[in-house]
Design an enzyme around this catalytic site. Structure first.
Site, PDB file in Angstrom:
ATOM      1  CE  LYS A 135     -58.986  35.812  14.232  1.00 44.27           C
ATOM      2  NZ  LYS A 135     -57.937  35.037  13.570  1.00 44.27           N
ATOM      3  N   GLY A 196     -54.597  28.622   6.884  1.00 43.70           N
ATOM      4  CA  GLY A 196     -53.333  28.284   6.248  1.00 43.70           C
ATOM      5  C   GLY A 196     -53.439  27.410   5.019  1.00 43.70           C
ATOM      6  CB  ALA A 222     -59.061  31.180   8.000  1.00 45.01           C
ATOM      7  N   GLY A 223     -58.038  31.086   4.914  1.00 44.66           N
ATOM      8  CA  GLY A 223     -58.254  30.419   3.639  1.00 44.66           C
ATOM      9  C   GLY A 223     -57.829  31.186   2.415  1.00 44.66           C
ATOM     10  CG  ASN A 244     -49.969  35.321   9.298  1.00 46.12           C
ATOM     11  OD1 ASN A 244     -49.378  36.352   9.607  1.00 46.12           O
ATOM     12  ND2 ASN A 244     -49.383  34.131   9.378  1.00 46.12           N
ATOM     13  CB  THR A 245     -50.660  31.423   5.677  1.00 47.31           C
ATOM     14  OG1 THR A 245     -50.804  31.095   7.066  1.00 47.31           O
ATOM     15  CG2 THR A 245     -49.739  30.406   5.026  1.00 47.31           C
TER      16      THR A 245
END
Length: 292
Positions: A135, A196, A222-223, A244-245
């Site tokens: 990635k 994040g 993301a987001g 992830n977050t």
């Protein structure tokens, strides 16, 4: 140009011609289960059932991370080469908790701000673990963590020419996405919102345009903040979602990982089913004609 089969199952309602096959047609549970099992996606010759990719950062420890991965059903985890220990045996090693024989490791270039830095990081990853499916992310600044597309495109071209199979983090711009595909990206990974942030997908129109124009898998990266955000990404026709977050910072990461698994599956099923059309006015569920 790198290309791959995006999905083995498709919708009969509005699916673009680059996909093939047919979605679920039988109301029987056995048939539905069979269709779910066969609804795989492929990137650079690697085929997966789970459309959820999870990260390995921000967890309390590797044990919690491993439990979340198991609950999510994910078959791919991203690993920040510059941050996660994958080679020093004197320290806790991720491989002791998440078995690379069962889960595909996807090394990433988190924290890289130039093409040269990202290229060097992935070359080291290949030397350490033989990874070629990677990635790529090249950030423009620390405040927004938005990708620097000029440096990203440069890195994509170099890595593809060196035999890497880059899945590329990018802005939600259909023109930039097509340029990355032409440069050798094996998957396009537009942000839904800043990394994040948990804001959810901010521009559904451009994500949908990227999906419609791509000949490689498209995954929102993301987001995502909660399960409904993941479902929206899948309803837009994305091949998968990376997060992830949203899981790691949940009050109960393992439960959130399970919720994300179900959300991705629900969103995918809704997309394959084909949503109803929208109307300006009411349309009664029961006919008004012939009333007693």
């Amino acid at each position: 140009m790198a290309t791959c089969l995006k999905s083995s199952t498709s919708s009969g309602a509005g699916e673009s011609l680059r996909r093939s096959g047919a979605g679920p047609t039988s109301p029987g549970m056995d048939m539905q289960a069979s269709n779910t099992a066969s609804d795989t996606w492929t990137v650079a010759g690697h085929t997966f059932r789970s459309r959820l990719i999870v990260g390995t950062g921000k967890y309390k420890d590797f044990a919690q991370n491993a439990a979340a991965v198991e609950a999510s059903g994910a078959e791919i985890v991203t690993v920040a080469v510059r941050r996660v220990n994958i080679s020093d045996p004197s320290q806790p090693v991720l491989m002791d908790y998440i078995d690379p024989k069962k889960i595909t490791y996807l090394p990433n270039t988190a924290g890289c701000f130039t093409a040269d830095e990202a290229i060097r990081t992935l070359r080291l990853a290949r030397e350490a673990g033989g990874w070629e499916l990677v990635k790529l992310e090249v950030l423009g600044e620390a405040r927004t963590l938005y990708p620097d597309m000029r440096e990203t495109l440069k890195a994509t071209e170099v890595l593809a020419n060196e035999g890497f199979q880059p899945m590329v983090y990018c802005v939600d711009d259909p023109i930039a996405a097509k340029q990355l595909e032409e440069a050798g990206a094996v998957a396009i990974m537009p942000l839904g919102a800043p990394i994040g942030s948990g804001l959810g997908i901010q521009n559904r129109v451009t994500i949908r345009l990227i999906v419609e124009g791509a000949n490689v898998p498209v995954l929102v990266d993301a987001g995502v903040g909660t399960a409904s955000d993941a479902a929206v990404a899948m309803e837009l026709g994305c091949d998968g979602v990376l997060m992830n977050t949203a899981i790691a910072e949940a009050k109960d990461p393992v439960r959130m990982a399970r919720a994300m698994k179900w959300a991705v599956e629900a969103g995918r099923d809704a997309y394959l089913a084909g949503r109803m059309g929208t109307r300006k006015y009411a349309d009664p569920s029961s006919p008004l004609a012939g009333l007693i």
